[in-house]
Structures are given as structure tokens and as C-alpha cells.
Design a protein around this motif. Structure first.
Motif, PDB file in Angstrom:
ATOM      1  N   LEU B 268       0.835  -1.201   0.000  1.00 34.82           N
ATOM      2  CA  LEU B 268       0.000   0.000   0.000  1.00 34.82           C
ATOM      3  C   LEU B 268       0.871   1.252   0.000  1.00 34.82           C
ATOM      4  O   LEU B 268       0.536   2.255  -0.622  1.00 34.82           O
ATOM      5  N   PHE B 269       2.012   1.182   0.699  1.00 32.81           N
ATOM      6  CA  PHE B 269       2.940   2.314   0.662  1.00 32.81           C
ATOM      7  C   PHE B 269       3.549   2.478  -0.723  1.00 32.81           C
ATOM      8  O   PHE B 269       3.781   3.583  -1.194  1.00 32.81           O
ATOM      9  N   ALA B 270       3.811   1.332  -1.368  1.00 34.30           N
ATOM     10  CA  ALA B 270       4.432   1.406  -2.693  1.00 34.30           C
ATOM     11  C   ALA B 270       3.486   2.087  -3.683  1.00 34.30           C
ATOM     12  O   ALA B 270       3.901   2.943  -4.458  1.00 34.30           O
ATOM     13  N   ILE B 271       2.185   1.723  -3.648  1.00 30.53           N
ATOM     14  CA  ILE B 271       1.278   2.373  -4.601  1.00 30.53           C
ATOM     15  C   ILE B 271       1.071   3.831  -4.205  1.00 30.53           C
ATOM     16  O   ILE B 271       0.911   4.698  -5.056  1.00 30.53           O
ATOM     17  N   ALA B 272       1.136   4.116  -2.901  1.00 32.60           N
ATOM     18  CA  ALA B 272       1.033   5.515  -2.477  1.00 32.60           C
ATOM     19  C   ALA B 272       2.224   6.312  -2.987  1.00 32.60           C
ATOM     20  O   ALA B 272       2.074   7.460  -3.421  1.00 32.60           O
ATOM     21  N   ALA B 273       3.417   5.683  -2.975  1.00 28.93           N
ATOM     22  CA  ALA B 273       4.612   6.380  -3.461  1.00 28.93           C
ATOM     23  C   ALA B 273       4.483   6.694  -4.939  1.00 28.93           C
ATOM     24  O   ALA B 273       4.839   7.785  -5.389  1.00 28.93           O
ATOM     25  N   VAL B 274       3.946   5.729  -5.701  1.00 28.95           N
ATOM     26  CA  VAL B 274       3.770   5.961  -7.140  1.00 28.95           C
ATOM     27  C   VAL B 274       2.816   7.141  -7.352  1.00 28.95           C
ATOM     28  O   VAL B 274       3.090   8.050  -8.143  1.00 28.95           O
ATOM     29  N   LEU B 275       1.707   7.134  -6.619  1.00 33.29           N
ATOM     30  CA  LEU B 275       0.732   8.220  -6.754  1.00 33.29           C
ATOM     31  C   LEU B 275       1.355   9.560  -6.371  1.00 33.29           C
ATOM     32  O   LEU B 275       1.169  10.574  -7.040  1.00 33.29           O
ATOM     33  N   PHE B 276       2.130   9.534  -5.297  1.00 32.11           N
ATOM     34  CA  PHE B 276       2.780  10.751  -4.810  1.00 32.11           C
ATOM     35  C   PHE B 276       3.703  11.329  -5.877  1.00 32.11           C
ATOM     36  O   PHE B 276       3.699  12.533  -6.133  1.00 32.11           O
ATOM     37  N   MET B 277       4.469  10.442  -6.526  1.00 28.25           N
ATOM     38  CA  MET B 277       5.393  10.933  -7.545  1.00 28.25           C
ATOM     39  C   MET B 277       4.637  11.514  -8.735  1.00 28.25           C
ATOM     40  O   MET B 277       5.043  12.521  -9.303  1.00 28.25           O
ATOM     41  N   ILE B 278       3.532  10.866  -9.096  1.00 30.08           N
ATOM     42  CA  ILE B 278       2.753  11.387 -10.227  1.00 30.08           C
ATOM     43  C   ILE B 278       2.196  12.772  -9.896  1.00 30.08           C
ATOM     44  O   ILE B 278       2.342  13.726 -10.667  1.00 30.08           O
ATOM     45  N   THR B 279       1.578  12.910  -8.728  1.00 35.22           N
ATOM     46  CA  THR B 279       0.978  14.206  -8.388  1.00 35.22           C
ATOM     47  C   THR B 279       2.073  15.260  -8.193  1.00 35.22           C
ATOM     48  O   THR B 279       1.882  16.417  -8.547  1.00 35.22           O
ATOM     49  N   LEU B 280       3.210  14.835  -7.644  1.00 34.53           N
ATOM     50  CA  LEU B 280       4.316  15.779  -7.453  1.00 34.53           C
ATOM     51  C   LEU B 280       4.787  16.313  -8.803  1.00 34.53           C
ATOM     52  O   LEU B 280       4.949  17.525  -8.989  1.00 34.53           O
ATOM     53  N   LEU B 281       4.952  15.396  -9.759  1.00 34.21           N
ATOM     54  CA  LEU B 281       5.385  15.790 -11.098  1.00 34.21           C
ATOM     55  C   LEU B 281       4.380  16.763 -11.710  1.00 34.21           C
ATOM     56  O   LEU B 281       4.759  17.805 -12.277  1.00 34.21           O
ATOM     57  N   ILE B 282       3.105  16.426 -11.580  1.00 34.90           N
ATOM     58  CA  ILE B 282       2.076  17.271 -12.193  1.00 34.90           C
ATOM     59  C   ILE B 282       2.046  18.643 -11.520  1.00 34.90           C
ATOM     60  O   ILE B 282       1.920  19.670 -12.186  1.00 34.90           O
ATOM     61  N   ASN B 283       2.207  18.656 -10.205  1.00 36.53           N
ATOM     62  CA  ASN B 283       2.215  19.946  -9.517  1.00 36.53           C
ATOM     63  C   ASN B 283       3.442  20.776  -9.888  1.00 36.53           C
ATOM     64  O   ASN B 283       3.343  21.987 -10.055  1.00 36.53           O
ATOM     65  N   PHE B 284       4.582  20.115 -10.050  1.00 32.94           N
ATOM     66  CA  PHE B 284       5.790  20.826 -10.472  1.00 32.94           C
ATOM     67  C   PHE B 284       5.574  21.453 -11.844  1.00 32.94           C
ATOM     68  O   PHE B 284       5.885  22.623 -12.073  1.00 32.94           O
ATOM     69  N   LEU B 285       5.024  20.644 -12.769  1.00 33.81           N
ATOM     70  CA  LEU B 285       4.756  21.150 -14.108  1.00 33.81           C
ATOM     71  C   LEU B 285       3.820  22.350 -14.041  1.00 33.81           C
ATOM     72  O   LEU B 285       4.019  23.362 -14.705  1.00 33.81           O
ATOM     73  N   GLY B 286       2.779  22.204 -13.197  1.00 31.98           N
ATOM     74  CA  GLY B 286       1.807  23.297 -13.056  1.00 31.98           C
ATOM     75  C   GLY B 286       2.476  24.562 -12.560  1.00 31.98           C
ATOM     76  O   GLY B 286       2.275  25.651 -13.113  1.00 31.98           O
ATOM     77  N   GLU B 287       3.330  24.421 -11.555  1.00 34.88           N
ATOM     78  CA  GLU B 287       4.038  25.574 -11.013  1.00 34.88           C
ATOM     79  C   GLU B 287       4.965  26.194 -12.058  1.00 34.88           C
ATOM     80  O   GLU B 287       5.085  27.412 -12.169  1.00 34.88           O
ATOM     81  N   TYR B 288       5.594  25.293 -12.837  1.00 34.06           N
ATOM     82  CA  TYR B 288       6.521  25.765 -13.866  1.00 34.06           C
ATOM     83  C   TYR B 288       5.797  26.671 -14.865  1.00 34.06           C
ATOM     84  O   TYR B 288       6.236  27.762 -15.183  1.00 34.06           O
TER      85      TYR B 288
END
Lengths: 275, 298
Positions: B268-288
Motif C-alpha cells: 500500500l505504501f508502494a502504490i502511495a509512493a507511485v501516486l505521490f510521484m505522479i501528483t508531485l510531477l504534475i504539480n511541479f509542471l503546473g508551477e513551472y
């Protein structure tokens, strides 16, 4: 300083109360029933207060172990690992079965079957049958409405049939949502606690009777006598575990559950009393 | 007297500087801590299950005898419902924003803006409930299927939840386009529509992309609504009318009963980590993109 005394006083009061209060924790299945029983118990014995909370069978047993509960409600038998923890602490526990629960399988009343065998039911829930054609002659896909995997009911059905649910089974939030879905979906099948269908019969729903090789007579989960005789396939005892040492303290409550009034409450809540 | 006063002021200045510095770093430390915890537990998971199985299999069924841990059906579900929600929310959100900033009379604007922002205040449970009693049955009726608990239902609801984010940020972006752009366009003989579609919106594009990405981040992370409204069947979805089970819903359902420190728990932590990385990437792109807009107008 004044507040210190007040605090101390409160402490003393709560300590003295402890002798007269029974704390019950555990199964979410049993929590509603236990509350209703405790309410009428309180009318008879107002000097004893009973507090009840849910959280799951596992939590109830853990609370009994660490002393934060006097009675642990459990919709399953205590596990071997849990028993060892009690032995390690030198605590002896006893159990009391205060009611029985039956799981009902529900379909739409548009499907022309009234009973189903264990084998067919397993095949449906495993996903080997994906169409009603073989069973009913009606060419409709089977939609399964089950509970989420953290539900005791989900575990119970899975274990008693010895199957794994098909991943196509939908996982619903609760009994009521399953019934709502099957009312709308004429090709659905789902399982709920029998308490939910006694209140909800009619309305386009049908409760299936169950038969197996050993019991060729189909038994309905709404048939009181058969459940009392233990003849329905999907019935389970609802346990209350307690420490042997605190038996005297909780005895009044257990005694009340055994009275006619207590058994009547259990019955009207949709569960089955222990005869 | 004067000296002590200024000393006092300097002290207070210093104190507040440290305080704000601390809160700023605390947020970063929190983010870092969560990230490390997810990674740490994920490593325990990958010690037991090969990453190849995790990223290529087709079944998520940890409870079964032959535990299957594949993130693919969950990832596909999450992606499907989020993309669906964007297909609905992006045109709706951007056109609403354009209407608000370009066309709406002042009075309507001052009324509409807070109403739209209020949409963000509706609890996700309430929206999930609407999905069960209103949107789901509606979808079932329209498409002639037996049950509306599917990806489309989730997409509609998530679109509603992402709208306030998209509209607010898009409107800011459109408002930030200098008036001189529009005036130049009008002076060249372009009408209102030509100006909007060929000058204003393209000029605001980086901001609009940021709005969409931040809305997408919202949709990806939403839990309660999709848990209630999408049926939670963990199979690889074939279309919008299939039941799905997102990463967030899986964690919410299974975390409550999973035995601690087991492979399932780490999974469950592993799938949470994957989700976290996806949302982090998307938020970074958004901020950019949001920053690009700021630079562009500065």
C-alpha cells in the motif's frame, strides 16, 4: 489549587464509577444491536452504566487484552495468534454467544430463480459463471455486489465457500448500498446481513434460499427455526469475549441478554437469538 | 530611551525572521519526511515482490492465496477517471473563466466568483453521495446499462471538484493578459470572439496549462468520491462504463484491516509512493507553467 482538588475529585469519582460501568468494544456488525440491548438494560439496572463502541472485531479483542474493554464483541472466533497473546499475559478468557447472524444472498425479483446451490453460488462469486443464462435461461451478465475487503462479512463468505472473489465483483460501502444497487440492477446478486432484508423485503428484491449436497432442502435465511437448528449454510455466531476474572462484573449484562426481553430485542433487530 | 526602543525592534525583527524561517523549513521537512517514509516502506515491499511484476502484471489481489500485486489496473483506473474528468472540466472551466473575465457584466461577475469558489467547499463525501443517488442512476438510464457505478460517474464528480481550481487560476491568467493586447487586436479590426480565441487565450496559455495541471492533481488525489461512486472492482478497465478502483480508494479500503509489517502493508505504501510521484510531477509542471506566465508579463 482549587482546580487541582476538582481534578482529583473527578478522578476519584471516575474510579469509583469504574466498578459499575461496563465497557464494550468491537465488531461493527454487533455495535448497533449491542447499543439497543444496553439501552433497555439501563432501564432495568440504572446503577450500572454500559458504554459501547465499534471499530472492528480485531480492535475489540486487542482492547480486551490491554484492559480498555470489559467485553469484546467479535463476529468471528478468536484467532490462534490472539489466544497466544492472552496466554502470554496470563489472562484467561471465556466466550458467550449472544446471537446469531445470517448472511442473505439477494437478487432482483425479475430473475426466475428462488434457490441456488452452494456450487453455483461459488461459481458465480469466483467468476466462473459470468452470465445468468446457464442458471436461469435469461441472457444477462451477472453483476456481483459485494462488500469491501475490510468487512467481516466479506471474509466470512470468502472463507466458508473457500473461494477467492472475482476481481469483477464490485465492492460497496455497506449493506444498504448493496440493496439499493440490486433494486436498480436486474442482473445483480449481492450479499447482506439478514437484518437488512427483513426490514426491506418486497421492493423488487428477492432473498435466495440456499441448498447443498448435504442439505438438499433449500433453506431461507429468513427461516427462524432452521437457523436455530443450524441448518442454514451462511450463519455465524456473534461472540462476546470477556476475562474470566471479571465475570462477576459483567454477569448482569450477559444475564439480561439471555432474558426473554433481551432475546426479543435481538430478534427485532434482525438477528437470531440463541435458543 | 530611543536606543532601547530600536534595540527592542531589532530583537523582535530577528525573532520573527527566525519564526518564519522555521515554519518555512518545517513545511519542507514535512514533505521530505513523508517522501522518505513512503520510499522506505516501498523498499521493504520491493524486497519481497519484483518491480517487474509490480509494473507489468494485470491483477491486484493481495488477499488471495497467490497474492498478486500489480499496480497496472489501479493505475489505469486512476488515469482513466482523471483524464475523463479533465475532458469535462477543462472546456467548461476555461470557457467559464473566459466568460467571467471578458464578457460577464461586473455585477454578475462579483456574484458568480464567490459562488464558484464555494463549490470547493462542498465535502467530497457529499459529492460522492450525489454520485450514488443522482449521477450514477442517471448514467445508467442514459446508456441503458444496469448500473452507473463506473469510471464515467467518477469523472463527472471529479470534474465538479476540479472546476473551482481550474476556473480560479484560469481567470487570473486571462485577467493578467495586458489590456494593450486586446486593444491592439480591436484596432486591427478583430471582433470580440476573434480577439478572445486568437489573442487573449493564447497569451494566457501558460496560465491555462497550469490551471489544468493543478486541477488534474486534485482529481488524481481525490479519495472519498471515487471510493463511493466507482464500484471499486480492481480489474483492468476497458472503457468509461466499467467499474474501476483507483489507487486512492485501494489504500483507503485496505489500510484499515491490513496486518502491520506484511508485504500487503508495504504494498500500500508502494502504490502511495507511485501516486505521490505522479501528483508531485504534475504539480511541479503546473508551477513551472504558472511561473512562466508571471515572467512573461513581468
Amino acid at each position: 489549587m482549587k482546580w487541582c482538588f476538582a481534578g482529583l475529585l473527578l478522578l476519584f469519582v471516575s474510579c469509583s464509577n469504574d466498578e459499575k460501568s461496563i465497557k464494550i468494544k468491537g465488531s461493527d456488525t454487533e455495535v448497533n444491536l449491542a447499543v439497543v440491548v444496553a439501552e433497555s438494560f439501563h432501564i432495568h439496572k440504572p446503577e450500572i452504566s454500559v458504554s459501547i463502541s465499534g471499530g472492528g472485531s480485531g480492535l475489540g479483542i486487542a482492547s480486551l487484552l490491554n484492559g480498555t474493554a470489559d467485553i469484546a464483541n467479535s463476529s468471528r472466533r478468536i484467532k490462534e495468534e490472539e489466544m497466544q497473546l492472552f496466554q502470554k499475559k496470563g489472562i484467561r478468557i471465556d466466550s458467550f454467544v449472544f446471537a446469531q447472524d445470517a448472511i442473505a444472498f439477494v437478487i432482483s425479483d425479475e430473475l426466475p430463480i428462488d434457490s441456488i446451490s452452494i456450487q453455483h453460488l461459488s461459481a458465480i462469486l469466483k467468476g466462473s459463471y459470468r452470465n445468468w443464462k446457464a442458471l436461469t435461461g435469461i441472457d444477462k451478465p451477472i453483476n456481483i455486489y459485494g462488500r469491501q475487503s475490510n468487512s467481516g462479512t466479506y471474509d466470512f463468505v470468502k472463507e466458508i465457500l473457500g473461494i477467492e472473489f472475482t476481481p469483477y465483483a464490485k465492492q460497496m460501502n455497506g449493506n444498504a448500498q448493496i440493496l439499493e444497487a440490486i433494486k436498480a440492477d436486474h442482473s445483480g446478486i449481492g450479499y447482506v446481513g439478514s437484518g437488512y432484508v427483513t426490514k426491506d423485503s418486497g421492493n423488487g428484491l428477492k432473498v435466495l434460499s440456499i441448498y447443498s449436497d448435504n442439505h438438499p432442502h433449500a433453506v431461507s435465511p429468513l427461516n427462524r427455526e432452521m437457523i436455530a437448528a443450524g441448518k442454514y449454510y451462511f450463519q455465524r455466531p456473534l461472540f462476546q469475549y470477556y476475562k474470566s476474572s471479571s465475570f462477576l462484573k459483567i454477569k448482569p449484562f450477559l444475564d439480561f441478554e439471555k432474558t426473554k426481553e433481551g432475546q426479543l430485542i435481538i430478534q427485532s433487530s434482525g438477528y437470531y437469538p440463541i435458543l | 530611551m530611543i536606543k532601547s526602543n530600536s534595540e527592542k525592534r531589532e530583537k523582535i525583527d530577528w525573532l520573527f525572521k527566525q519564526l518564519f524561517k522555521f515554519t518555512g523549513f518545517a513545511t519542507i521537512a514535512l514533505l521530505g519526511g513523508i517522501f522518505l517514509m513512503l520510499i522506505y516502506n516501498s523498499i521493504s515491499f520491493f524486497a519481497n515482490v519484483s518491480p517487474i511484476d509490480f509494473f507489468t502484471g494485470s491483477q491486484w489481489d493481495p488477499g488471495s492465496a497467490t497474492s498478486k500485486y500489480s499496480i497496472i489496473p489501479l493505475l489505469a483506473s486512476t488515469g482513466l477517471v482523471a483524464i475523463g474528468s479533465m475532458l469535462i472540466a477543462v472546456p467548461l472551466g476555461i470557457f467559464t473563466a473566459a466568460f467571467l473575465s471578458e464578457l460577464a457584466p461586473k455585477k454578475l461577475q462579483t456574484f458568480l466568483k464567490p459562488v464558484i469558489e464555494m463549490l470547493a467547499a462542498i465535502p467530497s463525501v457529499a459529492i460522492g453521495f450525489l454520485g450514488i443517488v443522482l449521477v450514477g442512476p442517471g448514467i445508467a438510464k442514459i446508456f441503458g446499462i444496469e448500473n452507473g457505478l463506473n469510471a464515467l460517474n467518477g469523472s463527472v464528480l471529479l470534474a465538479v471538484m476540479a472546476l473551482p481550481t481550474i476556473i480560479t487560476i484560469s481567470e487570473d491568467a486571462i485577467n493578467a493578459v495586458p489590456k494593450s493586447h486586446r486593444e491592439a487586436s480591436f484596432a486591427l479590426g478583430a471582433n470580440k470572439w476573434e480577439t478572445m480565441f486568437q489573442v487573449t487565450l493564447p497569451a494566457a496559455l501558460p496560465g491555462l496549462i497550469a490551471a489544468v495541471l493543478l486541477g488534474l492533481g486534485r482529481a488524481l488525489g481525490e479519495t472519498m468520491t471515487v471510493l463511493m461512486a466507482t464500484g471499486n472492482a480492481s480489474v483492468l478497465p476497458e472503457g468509461f462504463l466499467d467499474s474501476i478502483r483507483t489507487i486512492t480508494a485501494t489504500i483507503a479500503i485496505e489500510m484499515g484491516e491490513v496486518p502491520y509489517q506484511t508485504t500487503h502493508y508495504y504494498a500500500l505504501f508502494a502504490i502511495a509512493a507511485v501516486l505521490f510521484m505522479i501528483t508531485l510531477l504534475i504539480n511541479f509542471l503546473g508551477e513551472y507553467f504558472a511561473n512562466r506566465l508571471r515572467k512573461f508579463h513581468a
